[in-house]
Design a protein around this motif. Structure first.
Motif, PDB file in Angstrom:
ATOM      1  N   ASN A 231       0.832  -1.198   0.000  1.00 39.71           N
ATOM      2  CA  ASN A 231       0.000   0.000   0.000  1.00 39.71           C
ATOM      3  C   ASN A 231       0.868   1.251   0.000  1.00 39.71           C
ATOM      4  O   ASN A 231       1.967   1.266   0.552  1.00 39.71           O
ATOM      5  CB  ASN A 231      -0.954  -0.007   1.201  1.00 39.71           C
ATOM      6  CG  ASN A 231      -0.290   0.388   2.493  1.00 39.71           C
ATOM      7  OD1 ASN A 231      -0.258   1.563   2.858  1.00 39.71           O
ATOM      8  ND2 ASN A 231       0.277  -0.592   3.195  1.00 39.71           N
TER       9      ASN A 231
ATOM     10  N   ASP B 186      -4.023   2.578  -2.349  1.00 40.40           N
ATOM     11  CA  ASP B 186      -3.372   3.881  -2.479  1.00 40.40           C
ATOM     12  C   ASP B 186      -2.206   3.858  -3.462  1.00 40.40           C
ATOM     13  O   ASP B 186      -1.111   4.333  -3.172  1.00 40.40           O
ATOM     14  CB  ASP B 186      -2.905   4.391  -1.105  1.00 40.40           C
ATOM     15  CG  ASP B 186      -4.058   4.557  -0.142  1.00 40.40           C
ATOM     16  OD1 ASP B 186      -5.074   5.129  -0.534  1.00 40.40           O
ATOM     17  OD2 ASP B 186      -3.943   4.089   1.003  1.00 40.40           O
ATOM     18  N   ASN B 187      -2.454   3.284  -4.626  1.00 43.09           N
ATOM     19  CA  ASN B 187      -1.502   3.314  -5.717  1.00 43.09           C
ATOM     20  C   ASN B 187      -2.226   3.836  -6.965  1.00 43.09           C
ATOM     21  O   ASN B 187      -3.335   4.358  -6.867  1.00 43.09           O
ATOM     22  CB  ASN B 187      -0.907   1.920  -5.947  1.00 43.09           C
ATOM     23  CG  ASN B 187       0.040   1.524  -4.829  1.00 43.09           C
ATOM     24  OD1 ASN B 187       1.131   2.063  -4.696  1.00 43.09           O
ATOM     25  ND2 ASN B 187      -0.387   0.563  -4.002  1.00 43.09           N
TER      26      ASN B 187
ATOM     27  N   SER C 214      -6.979   3.012  -5.779  1.00 36.86           N
ATOM     28  CA  SER C 214      -5.843   2.648  -6.615  1.00 36.86           C
ATOM     29  C   SER C 214      -6.117   2.816  -8.107  1.00 36.86           C
ATOM     30  O   SER C 214      -5.408   2.255  -8.937  1.00 36.86           O
ATOM     31  CB  SER C 214      -5.417   1.199  -6.336  1.00 36.86           C
ATOM     32  OG  SER C 214      -4.780   1.103  -5.076  1.00 36.86           O
TER      33      SER C 214
ATOM     34  N   ASN D  29     -12.458   3.661  -6.224  1.00 35.79           N
ATOM     35  CA  ASN D  29     -11.906   3.460  -7.552  1.00 35.79           C
ATOM     36  C   ASN D  29     -12.942   3.948  -8.565  1.00 35.79           C
ATOM     37  O   ASN D  29     -13.820   4.743  -8.231  1.00 35.79           O
ATOM     38  CB  ASN D  29     -11.570   1.975  -7.763  1.00 35.79           C
ATOM     39  CG  ASN D  29     -10.316   1.557  -7.025  1.00 35.79           C
ATOM     40  OD1 ASN D  29      -9.211   1.950  -7.370  1.00 35.79           O
ATOM     41  ND2 ASN D  29     -10.486   0.739  -5.984  1.00 35.79           N
TER      42      ASN D  29
END
Length: 371
Positions: free
Chosen positions: A102, A129-130, A155, A179
């Motif tokens: 993460n 959290d990418n 992400s 998302n």
């Protein structure tokens, strides 16, 4: 491109694997894109079947080379992937069972052939959290059949959530929130009906555009259900309130979602009941005061009406209470003076009348008050 090579040894040092890889260069400040390419693998073992499973896992992990894995290397004392940042191994056999990447500045897509899906013993995967560049979640996620925890939140995934998620029968925590995902075909009911071990389900901001399926009321292990802003509609299944372990219910900002509250004549561990910006309606039942574990009630901008029950004063663990923008009438109950842990109270934009009860002076923890 950055070339990396080295020896990979198992614990008994009976198998040596030489790996040469090319790591794509940085695409943006703090971000790495693409996968590591394994260009050569050699071994002194008599056959590939003699490779140690742990060595295989380490090779698979090396194809996910990003900033958080700057310490991942095949050289020196750090060649054991179980010592790598974000990697958790089973102490008894060395299999990789956890991967926490993460907030690792991952950038790019994950394709269905990614070696990530070769980690057959993986139980926990966190890629939250990418930035996966609006790519779809590969259907090969079903290869990770031992997963109990999966977090892909925030992400930048896009598209339909694949039906193959329904094959993750051991999953207990699933977070796909924040998302650009959607659930259309298959339906939400089909996706979750086999996930009988689910304890935490967070689909916030997933575009579902459907009714809430009754099958959710069969998930008796469920402790947390978060469906914030999912464009849900229709009547909310009342039996979900009866789930024996449910602690968090958040369906905020689903204006097409209707429902009502029954008398709570059963013991419930519910701590957060967040119905704000929905079309829940009717009166608050007097027995809402039986929900003694409640810490947060948010019913802002719903269609509730009638008197505010004095039994709310029994909820002495309450920290947050928002009943604003409804059509409640009558007096503010003096029993609110019992809510000594309350820090937020919002009753504005109703049809309340009468004097403000003196007992509110007992609320010494109150920081925000709107009447």
């Amino acid at each position: 491109m950055l070339a990396v090579a080295g020896w990979l040894l198992d614990n008994q040092e009976t198998t040596a694997v030489w790996v040469s890889i090319d790591v794509p260069s940085t695409q943006a400040p703090g971000q790495y894109e693409g996968e590591v390419i394994i260009t050569a693998v050699k071994t002194d073992a008599e056959s590939p079947s003699q490779y140690m499973s742990k060595a295989d896992d380490c090779v698979h992990l090396l194809s996910l080379s990003y900033p958080k894995v700057a310490s991942w290397t095949l050289e020196g004392n750090n060649s054991d992937c179980c010592s790598w940042d974000g990697v958790e191994c089973d102490k008894s056999n060395g299999h990789v069972i956890g991967l926490d990447l993460n907030s690792s500045c991952l950038y790019g897509s994950i394709n269905s052939s990614s070696s990530l899906f070769n980690l057959a013993h993986l139980q926990r995967l966190n890629l939250a959290d990418n930035h996966f560049n609006h790519s779809q979640i590969p259907s090969t996620v079903s290869n990770l059949s031992k997963l109990t925890y999966l977090n892909l939140s925030n992400s930048t995934f896009s598209g339909q959530i694949p039906l193959e998620f329904s094959q993750l029968s051991q999953i207990s925590s699933l977070d796909l929130s924040y998302n650009h995902l959607e659930i259309n075909n298959p339906s939400l009911g089909r996706l979750v009906e086999n996930l009988t071990c689910l304890e935490n389900l967070d689909l916030s901001l997933v575009s579902i555009i459907s009714i809430v399926p009754n099958v959710l009321a069969n998930l008796s292990s469920l402790t947390s259900l978060r469906h914030y802003d999912c464009r849900l509609h229709g009547e909310f299944p009342i039996d979900i309130f009866k789930l024996p372990n449910l602690r968090v219910l958040n369906v905020r900002k689903n204006k097409g979602l209707t429902g009502y509250l029954l008398d709570f004549q059963w013991k419930s561990p519910l701590e957060e009941m967040i119905l704000a910006n929905t079309s829940f309606s009717g009166k608050l039942p007097a027995l809402v005061g039986n929900l003694g574990s409640l810490i947060e009630i948010d019913m802002r901008r719903c269609n509730f009406s009638g008197l505010i029950p004095s039994s709310l004063g029994n909820l002495t663990n309450l920290n947050y209470l928002d009943l604003s923008l409804n059509t409640f009438e009558g007096h503010i109950p003096s029993s609110f003076g019992n809510l000594i842990k309350l820090s937020f109270l919002h009753l504005a934009k109703n049809e309340l009348n009468g004097t403000i009860p003196f007992e509110l002076a007992n609320l010494t923890q109150l920081t925000l008050l709107f009447l």
